[in-house]
Scaffold this motif. Structure first.
Motif, PDB file in Angstrom:
ATOM      1  N   ILE A 106      -8.832 -41.417   3.361  1.00  0.00           N
ATOM      2  CA  ILE A 106      -7.981 -42.076   2.322  1.00  0.00           C
ATOM      3  C   ILE A 106      -8.681 -42.647   1.380  1.00  0.00           C
ATOM      4  CG2 ILE A 106      -5.753 -43.440   2.291  1.00  0.00           C
ATOM      5  CD1 ILE A 106      -5.097 -42.966   4.959  1.00  0.00           C
ATOM      6  N   TYR A 107      -8.395 -42.408   0.222  1.00  0.00           N
ATOM      7  CA  TYR A 107      -9.367 -42.939  -0.812  1.00  0.00           C
ATOM      8  C   TYR A 107      -9.186 -44.556  -1.081  1.00  0.00           C
ATOM      9  CZ  TYR A 107      -9.544 -44.579  -5.757  1.00  0.00           C
ATOM     10  OH  TYR A 107      -9.987 -45.441  -6.778  1.00  0.00           O
ATOM     11  N   HIS A 108      -8.130 -44.913  -0.884  1.00  0.00           N
ATOM     12  CA  HIS A 108      -7.721 -46.120  -1.059  1.00  0.00           C
ATOM     13  C   HIS A 108      -8.237 -47.111   0.096  1.00  0.00           C
ATOM     14  CE1 HIS A 108      -5.187 -45.935  -4.672  1.00  0.00           C
ATOM     15  NE2 HIS A 108      -4.357 -45.231  -3.980  1.00  0.00           N
ATOM     16  N   LEU A 109      -8.464 -46.474   1.260  1.00  0.00           N
ATOM     17  CA  LEU A 109      -9.385 -47.385   2.439  1.00  0.00           C
ATOM     18  C   LEU A 109     -10.776 -47.325   1.953  1.00  0.00           C
ATOM     19  CD1 LEU A 109      -7.279 -46.281   5.579  1.00  0.00           C
ATOM     20  CD2 LEU A 109      -6.981 -48.098   4.222  1.00  0.00           C
ATOM     21  N   GLN A 110     -11.160 -46.230   1.365  1.00  0.00           N
ATOM     22  CA  GLN A 110     -12.592 -46.242   1.422  1.00  0.00           C
ATOM     23  C   GLN A 110     -12.899 -46.988   0.300  1.00  0.00           C
ATOM     24  OE1 GLN A 110     -13.852 -42.032   0.239  1.00  0.00           O
ATOM     25  NE2 GLN A 110     -14.238 -41.830   2.536  1.00  0.00           N
ATOM     26  N   LEU A 111     -12.167 -47.242  -0.848  1.00  0.00           N
ATOM     27  CA  LEU A 111     -12.245 -48.105  -2.017  1.00  0.00           C
ATOM     28  C   LEU A 111     -12.308 -49.448  -1.428  1.00  0.00           C
ATOM     29  CD1 LEU A 111     -12.659 -48.748  -4.898  1.00  0.00           C
ATOM     30  CD2 LEU A 111     -10.097 -48.518  -5.239  1.00  0.00           C
ATOM     31  N   SER A 112     -11.275 -49.848  -0.457  1.00  0.00           N
ATOM     32  CA  SER A 112     -11.209 -51.044  -0.050  1.00  0.00           C
ATOM     33  C   SER A 112     -12.465 -51.396   0.712  1.00  0.00           C
ATOM     34  CB  SER A 112     -10.142 -51.241   0.853  1.00  0.00           C
ATOM     35  OG  SER A 112      -8.921 -51.195  -0.108  1.00  0.00           O
ATOM     36  N   ALA A 113     -13.084 -50.610   1.575  1.00  0.00           N
ATOM     37  CA  ALA A 113     -14.275 -50.937   2.181  1.00  0.00           C
ATOM     38  C   ALA A 113     -15.313 -51.160   1.549  1.00  0.00           C
ATOM     39  CB  ALA A 113     -14.477 -49.858   3.180  1.00  0.00           C
ATOM     40  N   ALA A 114     -15.416 -50.299   0.241  1.00  0.00           N
ATOM     41  CA  ALA A 114     -16.831 -50.286  -0.576  1.00  0.00           C
ATOM     42  C   ALA A 114     -16.643 -51.720  -1.208  1.00  0.00           C
ATOM     43  CB  ALA A 114     -16.727 -49.218  -1.546  1.00  0.00           C
ATOM     44  N   THR A 115     -15.458 -52.195  -1.716  1.00  0.00           N
ATOM     45  CA  THR A 115     -15.158 -53.618  -2.389  1.00  0.00           C
ATOM     46  C   THR A 115     -15.537 -54.571  -1.429  1.00  0.00           C
ATOM     47  OG1 THR A 115     -13.498 -52.473  -3.897  1.00  0.00           O
ATOM     48  CG2 THR A 115     -13.601 -54.921  -3.880  1.00  0.00           C
ATOM     49  N   ALA A 116     -15.015 -54.433  -0.139  1.00  0.00           N
ATOM     50  CA  ALA A 116     -15.303 -55.680   0.905  1.00  0.00           C
ATOM     51  C   ALA A 116     -16.666 -55.599   0.967  1.00  0.00           C
ATOM     52  CB  ALA A 116     -14.435 -55.112   1.972  1.00  0.00           C
ATOM     53  N   PHE A 117     -17.676 -54.417   1.354  1.00  0.00           N
ATOM     54  CA  PHE A 117     -18.904 -54.837   1.688  1.00  0.00           C
ATOM     55  C   PHE A 117     -19.494 -55.214   0.359  1.00  0.00           C
ATOM     56  CE2 PHE A 117     -18.812 -51.093   4.866  1.00  0.00           C
ATOM     57  CZ  PHE A 117     -19.193 -51.919   5.799  1.00  0.00           C
ATOM     58  N   SER A 118     -19.134 -55.062  -0.933  1.00  0.00           N
ATOM     59  CA  SER A 118     -19.689 -55.471  -2.245  1.00  0.00           C
ATOM     60  C   SER A 118     -19.712 -57.212  -2.395  1.00  0.00           C
ATOM     61  CB  SER A 118     -19.107 -54.898  -3.390  1.00  0.00           C
ATOM     62  OG  SER A 118     -19.515 -55.555  -4.736  1.00  0.00           O
ATOM     63  N   GLU A 119     -18.155 -57.453  -2.116  1.00  0.00           N
ATOM     64  CA  GLU A 119     -18.262 -58.916  -2.255  1.00  0.00           C
ATOM     65  C   GLU A 119     -18.812 -59.650  -0.827  1.00  0.00           C
ATOM     66  OE1 GLU A 119     -14.105 -59.463  -2.712  1.00  0.00           O
ATOM     67  OE2 GLU A 119     -14.075 -58.675  -4.687  1.00  0.00           O
ATOM     68  N   ILE A 120     -18.576 -59.157   0.144  1.00  0.00           N
ATOM     69  CA  ILE A 120     -19.215 -59.828   1.304  1.00  0.00           C
ATOM     70  C   ILE A 120     -20.790 -60.136   1.036  1.00  0.00           C
ATOM     71  CG2 ILE A 120     -19.920 -59.664   3.918  1.00  0.00           C
ATOM     72  CD1 ILE A 120     -17.404 -58.079   3.888  1.00  0.00           C
ATOM     73  N   SER A 121     -21.387 -59.010   0.736  1.00  0.00           N
ATOM     74  CA  SER A 121     -22.889 -58.863   0.275  1.00  0.00           C
ATOM     75  C   SER A 121     -23.269 -59.863  -0.485  1.00  0.00           C
ATOM     76  CB  SER A 121     -23.525 -57.799   0.265  1.00  0.00           C
ATOM     77  OG  SER A 121     -23.093 -57.196  -1.129  1.00  0.00           O
ATOM     78  N   GLU A 122     -22.396 -60.243  -1.471  1.00  0.00           N
ATOM     79  CA  GLU A 122     -22.614 -61.124  -2.535  1.00  0.00           C
ATOM     80  C   GLU A 122     -23.116 -62.583  -1.963  1.00  0.00           C
ATOM     81  OE1 GLU A 122     -21.252 -61.279  -6.681  1.00  0.00           O
ATOM     82  OE2 GLU A 122     -19.826 -59.740  -6.086  1.00  0.00           O
TER      83      GLU A 122
END
Length: 596
Positions: A69-85
């Motif tokens: 599901i696209y939205h789940l992938q987008l949420s995972a990618a965004t979460a990884f991005s914000e966490i790694s900041e």
């Protein structure tokens, strides 16, 4: 320089459905995915206290990342991005794997978040290496080729970070990344340009990688970036070109293809920020390793730009400028322009005014070059206080070994010059040089001995100075000569023995009755030389064939040392023993003929 994606609120797919929305538009989640979403919604409310790189939080993020599901992938990618900041630390393969999977998504915004996360994590050294080992370069290169600017920014920014690890550089060079990086350095988007130029800079720290950049066509691109008004681009391009100019092949390419380079660098010295000024001067320094550039920098007005930098209160600028001038001073044709431009007082004062050892080494080396290259009278150097400043440094027990080595090497050159030699002899330097003949650093030891020998070659003019140091300090001149002449070849570099015997010879040739009395009356000096002469100069008395013993045979004392500084490896061992034998024969013959 990790780029990050623009902020996207995570887990938007889990929010309550808008009342007007159609239930048919809502994605159908598997139970495992729904559980993961619910867990992450709760965890994100306490994100500052949760570790998302391990355990159940990581498992939940991975579930979303591997979803169809696209939205789940987008949420995972965004979460990884914000966490790694906010949380950058070494992570496991289990953390990198789902991010690399997201990086291969067909959706650009998912790629965007994933590459931002990798770029953030790649600030950590262990992560840099792990990302490349796990195959992260290939999808990043694909993103670089994307027409999407955000994808270019993040992917190039990530590769810039990865390229700071030495272990990764060769893999990056072989991955095919250099050509797209070079192309993106010409991007119309300043953010892409900066990241690409930064990546190219990070690939210039070894000769092999510099050559690969040259092969990828990076040089004209980097030179072109010098025309940018952006200070960061100026800095990246100038620093990269400075590194390329370290290699002879790089300098030759720049000379053959970039005729405006020196003009651009001089312009930066006069107009740009301090950090760009420093790099521009260092680039000129590296270019000035070659004769053509040594002349060109001076012809294009570089000296007028360098002089104010030597007087700067900012030490890195002084270091850069003094290093550049050191190389420019190598060329004989630059001696007059440098002196006419008023550098002499500034260089002399920096010997003691600067507490930076690099500056001290550069300025004394530049002065040494200027003296060695000039045929005119050198008294202006002494009148500028050169020897007072050198003496202050040499007599300071806290002087750094590197600085001491440069000072004594310079003295060995100055002592050859007829107009400067009297200043050294009368300036009390013999008292400082004698202890240095026992220095643990061979170069300092050698140049101290050579300087004493050069001063002794004109001892007929100031023999009293040598008489005064005959037995002090540290046992004096007699102790140095007796020890070095008596030591067997296994305990002493034969070049040092050669200089010691030569020094005895020129002191005897001076015609000073007092020096002749001191030398011939010494309990071991002449006896040791006679033993060497009878053995033919070779260690252990090996037969070498006949040598005439009259003083007219062989070479004159002035030929024993040519004054070019440290030369321990310049002659093979047999030639050195030839010198020792010839000098010993001359000493024995001269002592035989002396009348008291």
């Amino acid at each position: 320089m990790g780029a990050t994606c623009s902020s996207i609120s995570p887990l938007t797919c889990c929010r309550a459905r808008d009342e007007s929305g159609s239930r048919e538009d809502e994605p159908l989640l598997a139970d495992k995915e729904r559980q993961a979403v619910n867990m992450l919604v709760d965890l994100f409310e306490h994100r500052t206290t949760v570790s998302f790189y391990e355990g159940e939080p990581l498992q939940a993020l991975s579930t979303l990342a591997y979803s169809d599901i696209y939205h789940l992938q987008l949420s995972a990618a965004t979460a990884f991005s914000e966490i790694s900041e906010i949380d950058v630390r070494p992570v496991s393969r289990e953390t990198i794997e789902p991010i690399l999977y997201l990086l291969q998504s067909p959706h650009i915004d998912v790629q965007h978040g994933a590459s931002a996360a990798l770029g953030n994590l790649a600030v950590n050294v262990e992560n840099k290496i792990l990302i490349v080992k796990m195959g992260g370069l290939e999808p990043l290169i694909r993103q670089m080729l994307s027409p999407n600017v955000d994808a270019q920014i993040n992917s190039v920014g990530c590769i810039t970070n990865l390229a700071t690890a030495d272990e990764n550089k060769m893999k990056i060079a072989k991955s095919g990344a250099l050509i797209p990086l070079t192309r993106l350095a010409r991007s119309r988007d300043i953010r892409v340009q900066r990241n690409a130029a930064g990546a190219l800079l990070n690939m210039t720290h070894s000769a092999e990688h510099r050559q690969q950049l040259i092969n990828a066509g990076a040089v004209p691109v980097l030179v072109g970036l010098l025309g940018s008004d952006d200070v960061e681009l100026q800095y990246y391009a100038t620093t990269a070109l400075s590194n390329i100019a370290v290699d002879a092949g790089g300098r030759r390419l720049l000379w053959d293809t970039e005729p405006t380079l020196v003009d651009a660098l001089i312009r930066f010295i006069n107009t740009s920020t301090i950090k760009v000024q420093c790099q521009a001067v260092l680039t000129l320094r590296n270019l000035a390793s070659d004769d053509e550039y040594q002349i060109q920098v001076v012809e294009k007005g570089g000296l007028a730009s360098l002089l104010p930098l030597l007087q700067s209160a900012y030490v890195p600028l002084v270091v850069s400028a003094s290093a550049c001038l050191r190389n420019l001073s190598i060329h004989p044709d630059n001696e007059d322009p440098i002196l006419e431009a008023g550098f002499l007082p500034c260089l002399v004062s920096l010997i003691t005014q600067s507490d930076n050892r690099e500056v001290q080494c550069h300025v004394i080396s530049a002065l040494r070059n200027l003296v060695a290259n000039s045929d005119v009278d050198k008294e202006s150097f002494a009148e500028a206080g050169l020897f007072d400043h050198i003496k202050a440094v040499v007599s300071d027990e806290n002087t750094d070994d590197l600085v001491m080595g440069e000072m004594i090497a310079a003295l060995s050159v100055f002592a050859i010059d007829d107009s400067l030699r009297p200043y050294i002899t009368a300036g009390g330097f013999l008292e400082l040089l004698i202890p240095l003949t026992r220095c643990h650093i061979l170069e300092i030891q050698y140049n101290a001995c050579a300087t004493i020998g050069s001063l002794a070659s004109k001892s007929d003019e100031d023999s009293e100075c040598f008489v005064q140091v005959w037995d002090k300090p540290d046992g004096g001149l007699q102790s140095y000569l007796a020890t070095f002449i008596a030591l067997d070849e296994g305990s002493l570099d034969p070049s040092l023995k050669s200089i010691a015997i030569w020094t005895v010879l020129v002191l005897l040739e001076s015609g000073s009755p007092e020096l002749a009395r001191l030398i011939t009356g010494h309990p071991s000096i002449i006896k040791s030389i006679e033993k060497i002469a009878s053995a033919g100069g070779l260690p252990n008395g090996e037969d070498k064939g006949g040598y005439a013993s009259d003083s007219g045979t062989g070479f004159r004392a002035s030929q024993a040392f040519d004054g070019e500084g440290f030369m321990a490896d310049d002659h093979d061992e047999e030639d050195c023993y030839d010198r020792i034998d010839a000098l010993a024969q001359q000493v024995v013959a001269l002592v035989h003929d002396l009348e008291y």
